[in-house]
Design a protein around this motif. Sequence first.
Motif, PDB file in Angstrom:
ATOM      1  N   TYR A 226       0.831  -1.205   0.000  1.00 19.09           N
ATOM      2  CA  TYR A 226       0.000   0.000   0.000  1.00 19.09           C
ATOM      3  C   TYR A 226       0.867   1.257   0.000  1.00 19.09           C
ATOM      4  CZ  TYR A 226      -4.067   2.922   1.128  1.00 19.09           C
ATOM      5  OH  TYR A 226      -5.073   3.866   1.101  1.00 19.09           O
ATOM      6  N   ALA A 227       2.111   1.146   0.449  1.00 19.13           N
ATOM      7  CA  ALA A 227       3.034   2.278   0.363  1.00 19.13           C
ATOM      8  C   ALA A 227       3.208   2.713  -1.085  1.00 19.13           C
ATOM      9  CB  ALA A 227       4.381   1.905   0.983  1.00 19.13           C
ATOM     10  N   ASP A 228       3.297   1.754  -2.017  1.00 22.13           N
ATOM     11  CA  ASP A 228       3.385   2.084  -3.437  1.00 22.13           C
ATOM     12  C   ASP A 228       2.122   2.797  -3.905  1.00 22.13           C
ATOM     13  OD1 ASP A 228       5.914   0.620  -3.968  1.00 22.13           O
ATOM     14  OD2 ASP A 228       4.690  -1.138  -3.515  1.00 22.13           O
ATOM     15  N   ILE A 229       0.989   2.301  -3.468  1.00 17.63           N
ATOM     16  CA  ILE A 229      -0.288   2.886  -3.871  1.00 17.63           C
ATOM     17  C   ILE A 229      -0.363   4.351  -3.439  1.00 17.63           C
ATOM     18  CG2 ILE A 229      -2.793   2.780  -3.508  1.00 17.63           C
ATOM     19  CD1 ILE A 229      -1.717   0.497  -5.256  1.00 17.63           C
ATOM     20  N   VAL A 230       0.023   4.626  -2.200  1.00 19.87           N
ATOM     21  CA  VAL A 230      -0.042   5.997  -1.688  1.00 19.87           C
ATOM     22  C   VAL A 230       0.924   6.897  -2.456  1.00 19.87           C
ATOM     23  CG1 VAL A 230       0.299   7.469   0.332  1.00 19.87           C
ATOM     24  CG2 VAL A 230      -0.770   5.219   0.599  1.00 19.87           C
ATOM     25  N   LEU A 231       2.136   6.424  -2.670  1.00 17.22           N
ATOM     26  CA  LEU A 231       3.142   7.247  -3.343  1.00 17.22           C
ATOM     27  C   LEU A 231       2.777   7.505  -4.805  1.00 17.22           C
ATOM     28  CD1 LEU A 231       5.745   8.774  -3.388  1.00 17.22           C
ATOM     29  CD2 LEU A 231       7.004   6.605  -3.455  1.00 17.22           C
ATOM     30  N   VAL A 232       2.327   6.484  -5.510  1.00 25.28           N
ATOM     31  CA  VAL A 232       1.950   6.671  -6.910  1.00 25.28           C
ATOM     32  C   VAL A 232       0.701   7.538  -7.017  1.00 25.28           C
ATOM     33  CG1 VAL A 232       1.184   5.495  -9.010  1.00 25.28           C
ATOM     34  CG2 VAL A 232       3.085   4.574  -7.680  1.00 25.28           C
ATOM     35  N   SER A 233      -0.233   7.404  -6.086  1.00 26.61           N
ATOM     36  CA  SER A 233      -1.419   8.270  -6.093  1.00 26.61           C
ATOM     37  C   SER A 233      -1.006   9.728  -5.930  1.00 26.61           C
ATOM     38  CB  SER A 233      -2.371   7.863  -4.965  1.00 26.61           C
ATOM     39  OG  SER A 233      -2.895   6.577  -5.183  1.00 26.61           O
ATOM     40  N   MET A 234      -0.030   9.965  -5.096  1.00 25.77           N
ATOM     41  CA  MET A 234       0.498  11.305  -4.919  1.00 25.77           C
ATOM     42  C   MET A 234       1.037  11.844  -6.250  1.00 25.77           C
ATOM     43  SD  MET A 234       3.707  12.321  -2.437  1.00 25.77           S
ATOM     44  CE  MET A 234       3.084  11.193  -1.182  1.00 25.77           C
ATOM     45  N   MET A 235       1.809  11.011  -6.939  1.00 27.84           N
ATOM     46  CA  MET A 235       2.434  11.436  -8.188  1.00 27.84           C
ATOM     47  C   MET A 235       1.408  11.652  -9.305  1.00 27.84           C
ATOM     48  SD  MET A 235       5.753   8.890  -8.004  1.00 27.84           S
ATOM     49  CE  MET A 235       6.435   9.376  -9.597  1.00 27.84           C
ATOM     50  N   VAL A 236       0.456  10.738  -9.432  1.00 24.84           N
ATOM     51  CA  VAL A 236      -0.515  10.882 -10.518  1.00 24.84           C
ATOM     52  C   VAL A 236      -1.448  12.058 -10.241  1.00 24.84           C
ATOM     53  CG1 VAL A 236      -2.251   9.257  -9.632  1.00 24.84           C
ATOM     54  CG2 VAL A 236      -2.039   9.612 -12.083  1.00 24.84           C
TER      55      VAL A 236
END
Length: 271
Positions: A226-236
């Motif tokens: 979920y760390a990836d999900i949060v970080l990529v959501s931030m970027m997108v």
Amino acid sequence: MSPPELVLYDLARVPPTRCWSFNPWKTRLILNYKRIPYKTHFLEMPDIAAHHTALGVPPNAPGSSALLTTPYTVPMIRIPAANNPDTTSPNPQASTNPTSPSPSTKNQDKYIMDSALIAHSLETLYPSPPLKLNTPQQHVIETLWPRIMRIIGPAILPSVASFLTPSTRDYFIPTREAAFGIKLSDYEHPAAKERAWKEVEPLLLELAAVLNKTEGPFVMGEEVSYADIVLVSMMVFLERCCAGSVRRFEDVDEGFGRLWRACEGWMERDD
């Protein structure tokens, strides 16, 4: 006959309507990563509270990860009774507000707000492929995000206002100006954006330090979390609001680009 689709409630924008907001992207990325069939119901920002209340959805619980000053938010998902193994249990938020009607006892569909609660529910109902939750890396990223937004938010908010529908824009501008203590017009000049990106670089380096503790491409190496999900959501979210944001992340550290490319397939479905 296939079971009814899960419904994701998201924020509307001017056509072509596409997902843009940070928190809904967290849920959407999980749905896409797990290949869960769903459809999207886009809502105008000022209509969210009335819409959710009409469905009998209790407000966000105090202490949830949603904005504490906002009782009704998106993302929200509706899990049809046919997909829900426990149609008699109340919405997990209802236990904190016993006076509110439980959506599941009302119509057996289950409504869940708050991206963190949604993540846990989806991981329980759809455990494959797995998504690791509640890692130390996730905590660090979630702690850094409000600090990043405090700096970069005012610089991107004028761009956000430009693609919102009139109804949502009239709600968005005064509430965000009050939250940040600014006038959006003060940040429309390109120089203001450049100053904000320069000021936020040290925090992006802190994010990069979390990302680079493994060889990647994900925060935990080969394991999706979920760390990836949060970080990529931030970027997108930042990319949708301010084109070129991902390039700015990559200019700070190449690890951001490596993660972005690894997750690109989960961004294709955005409507």
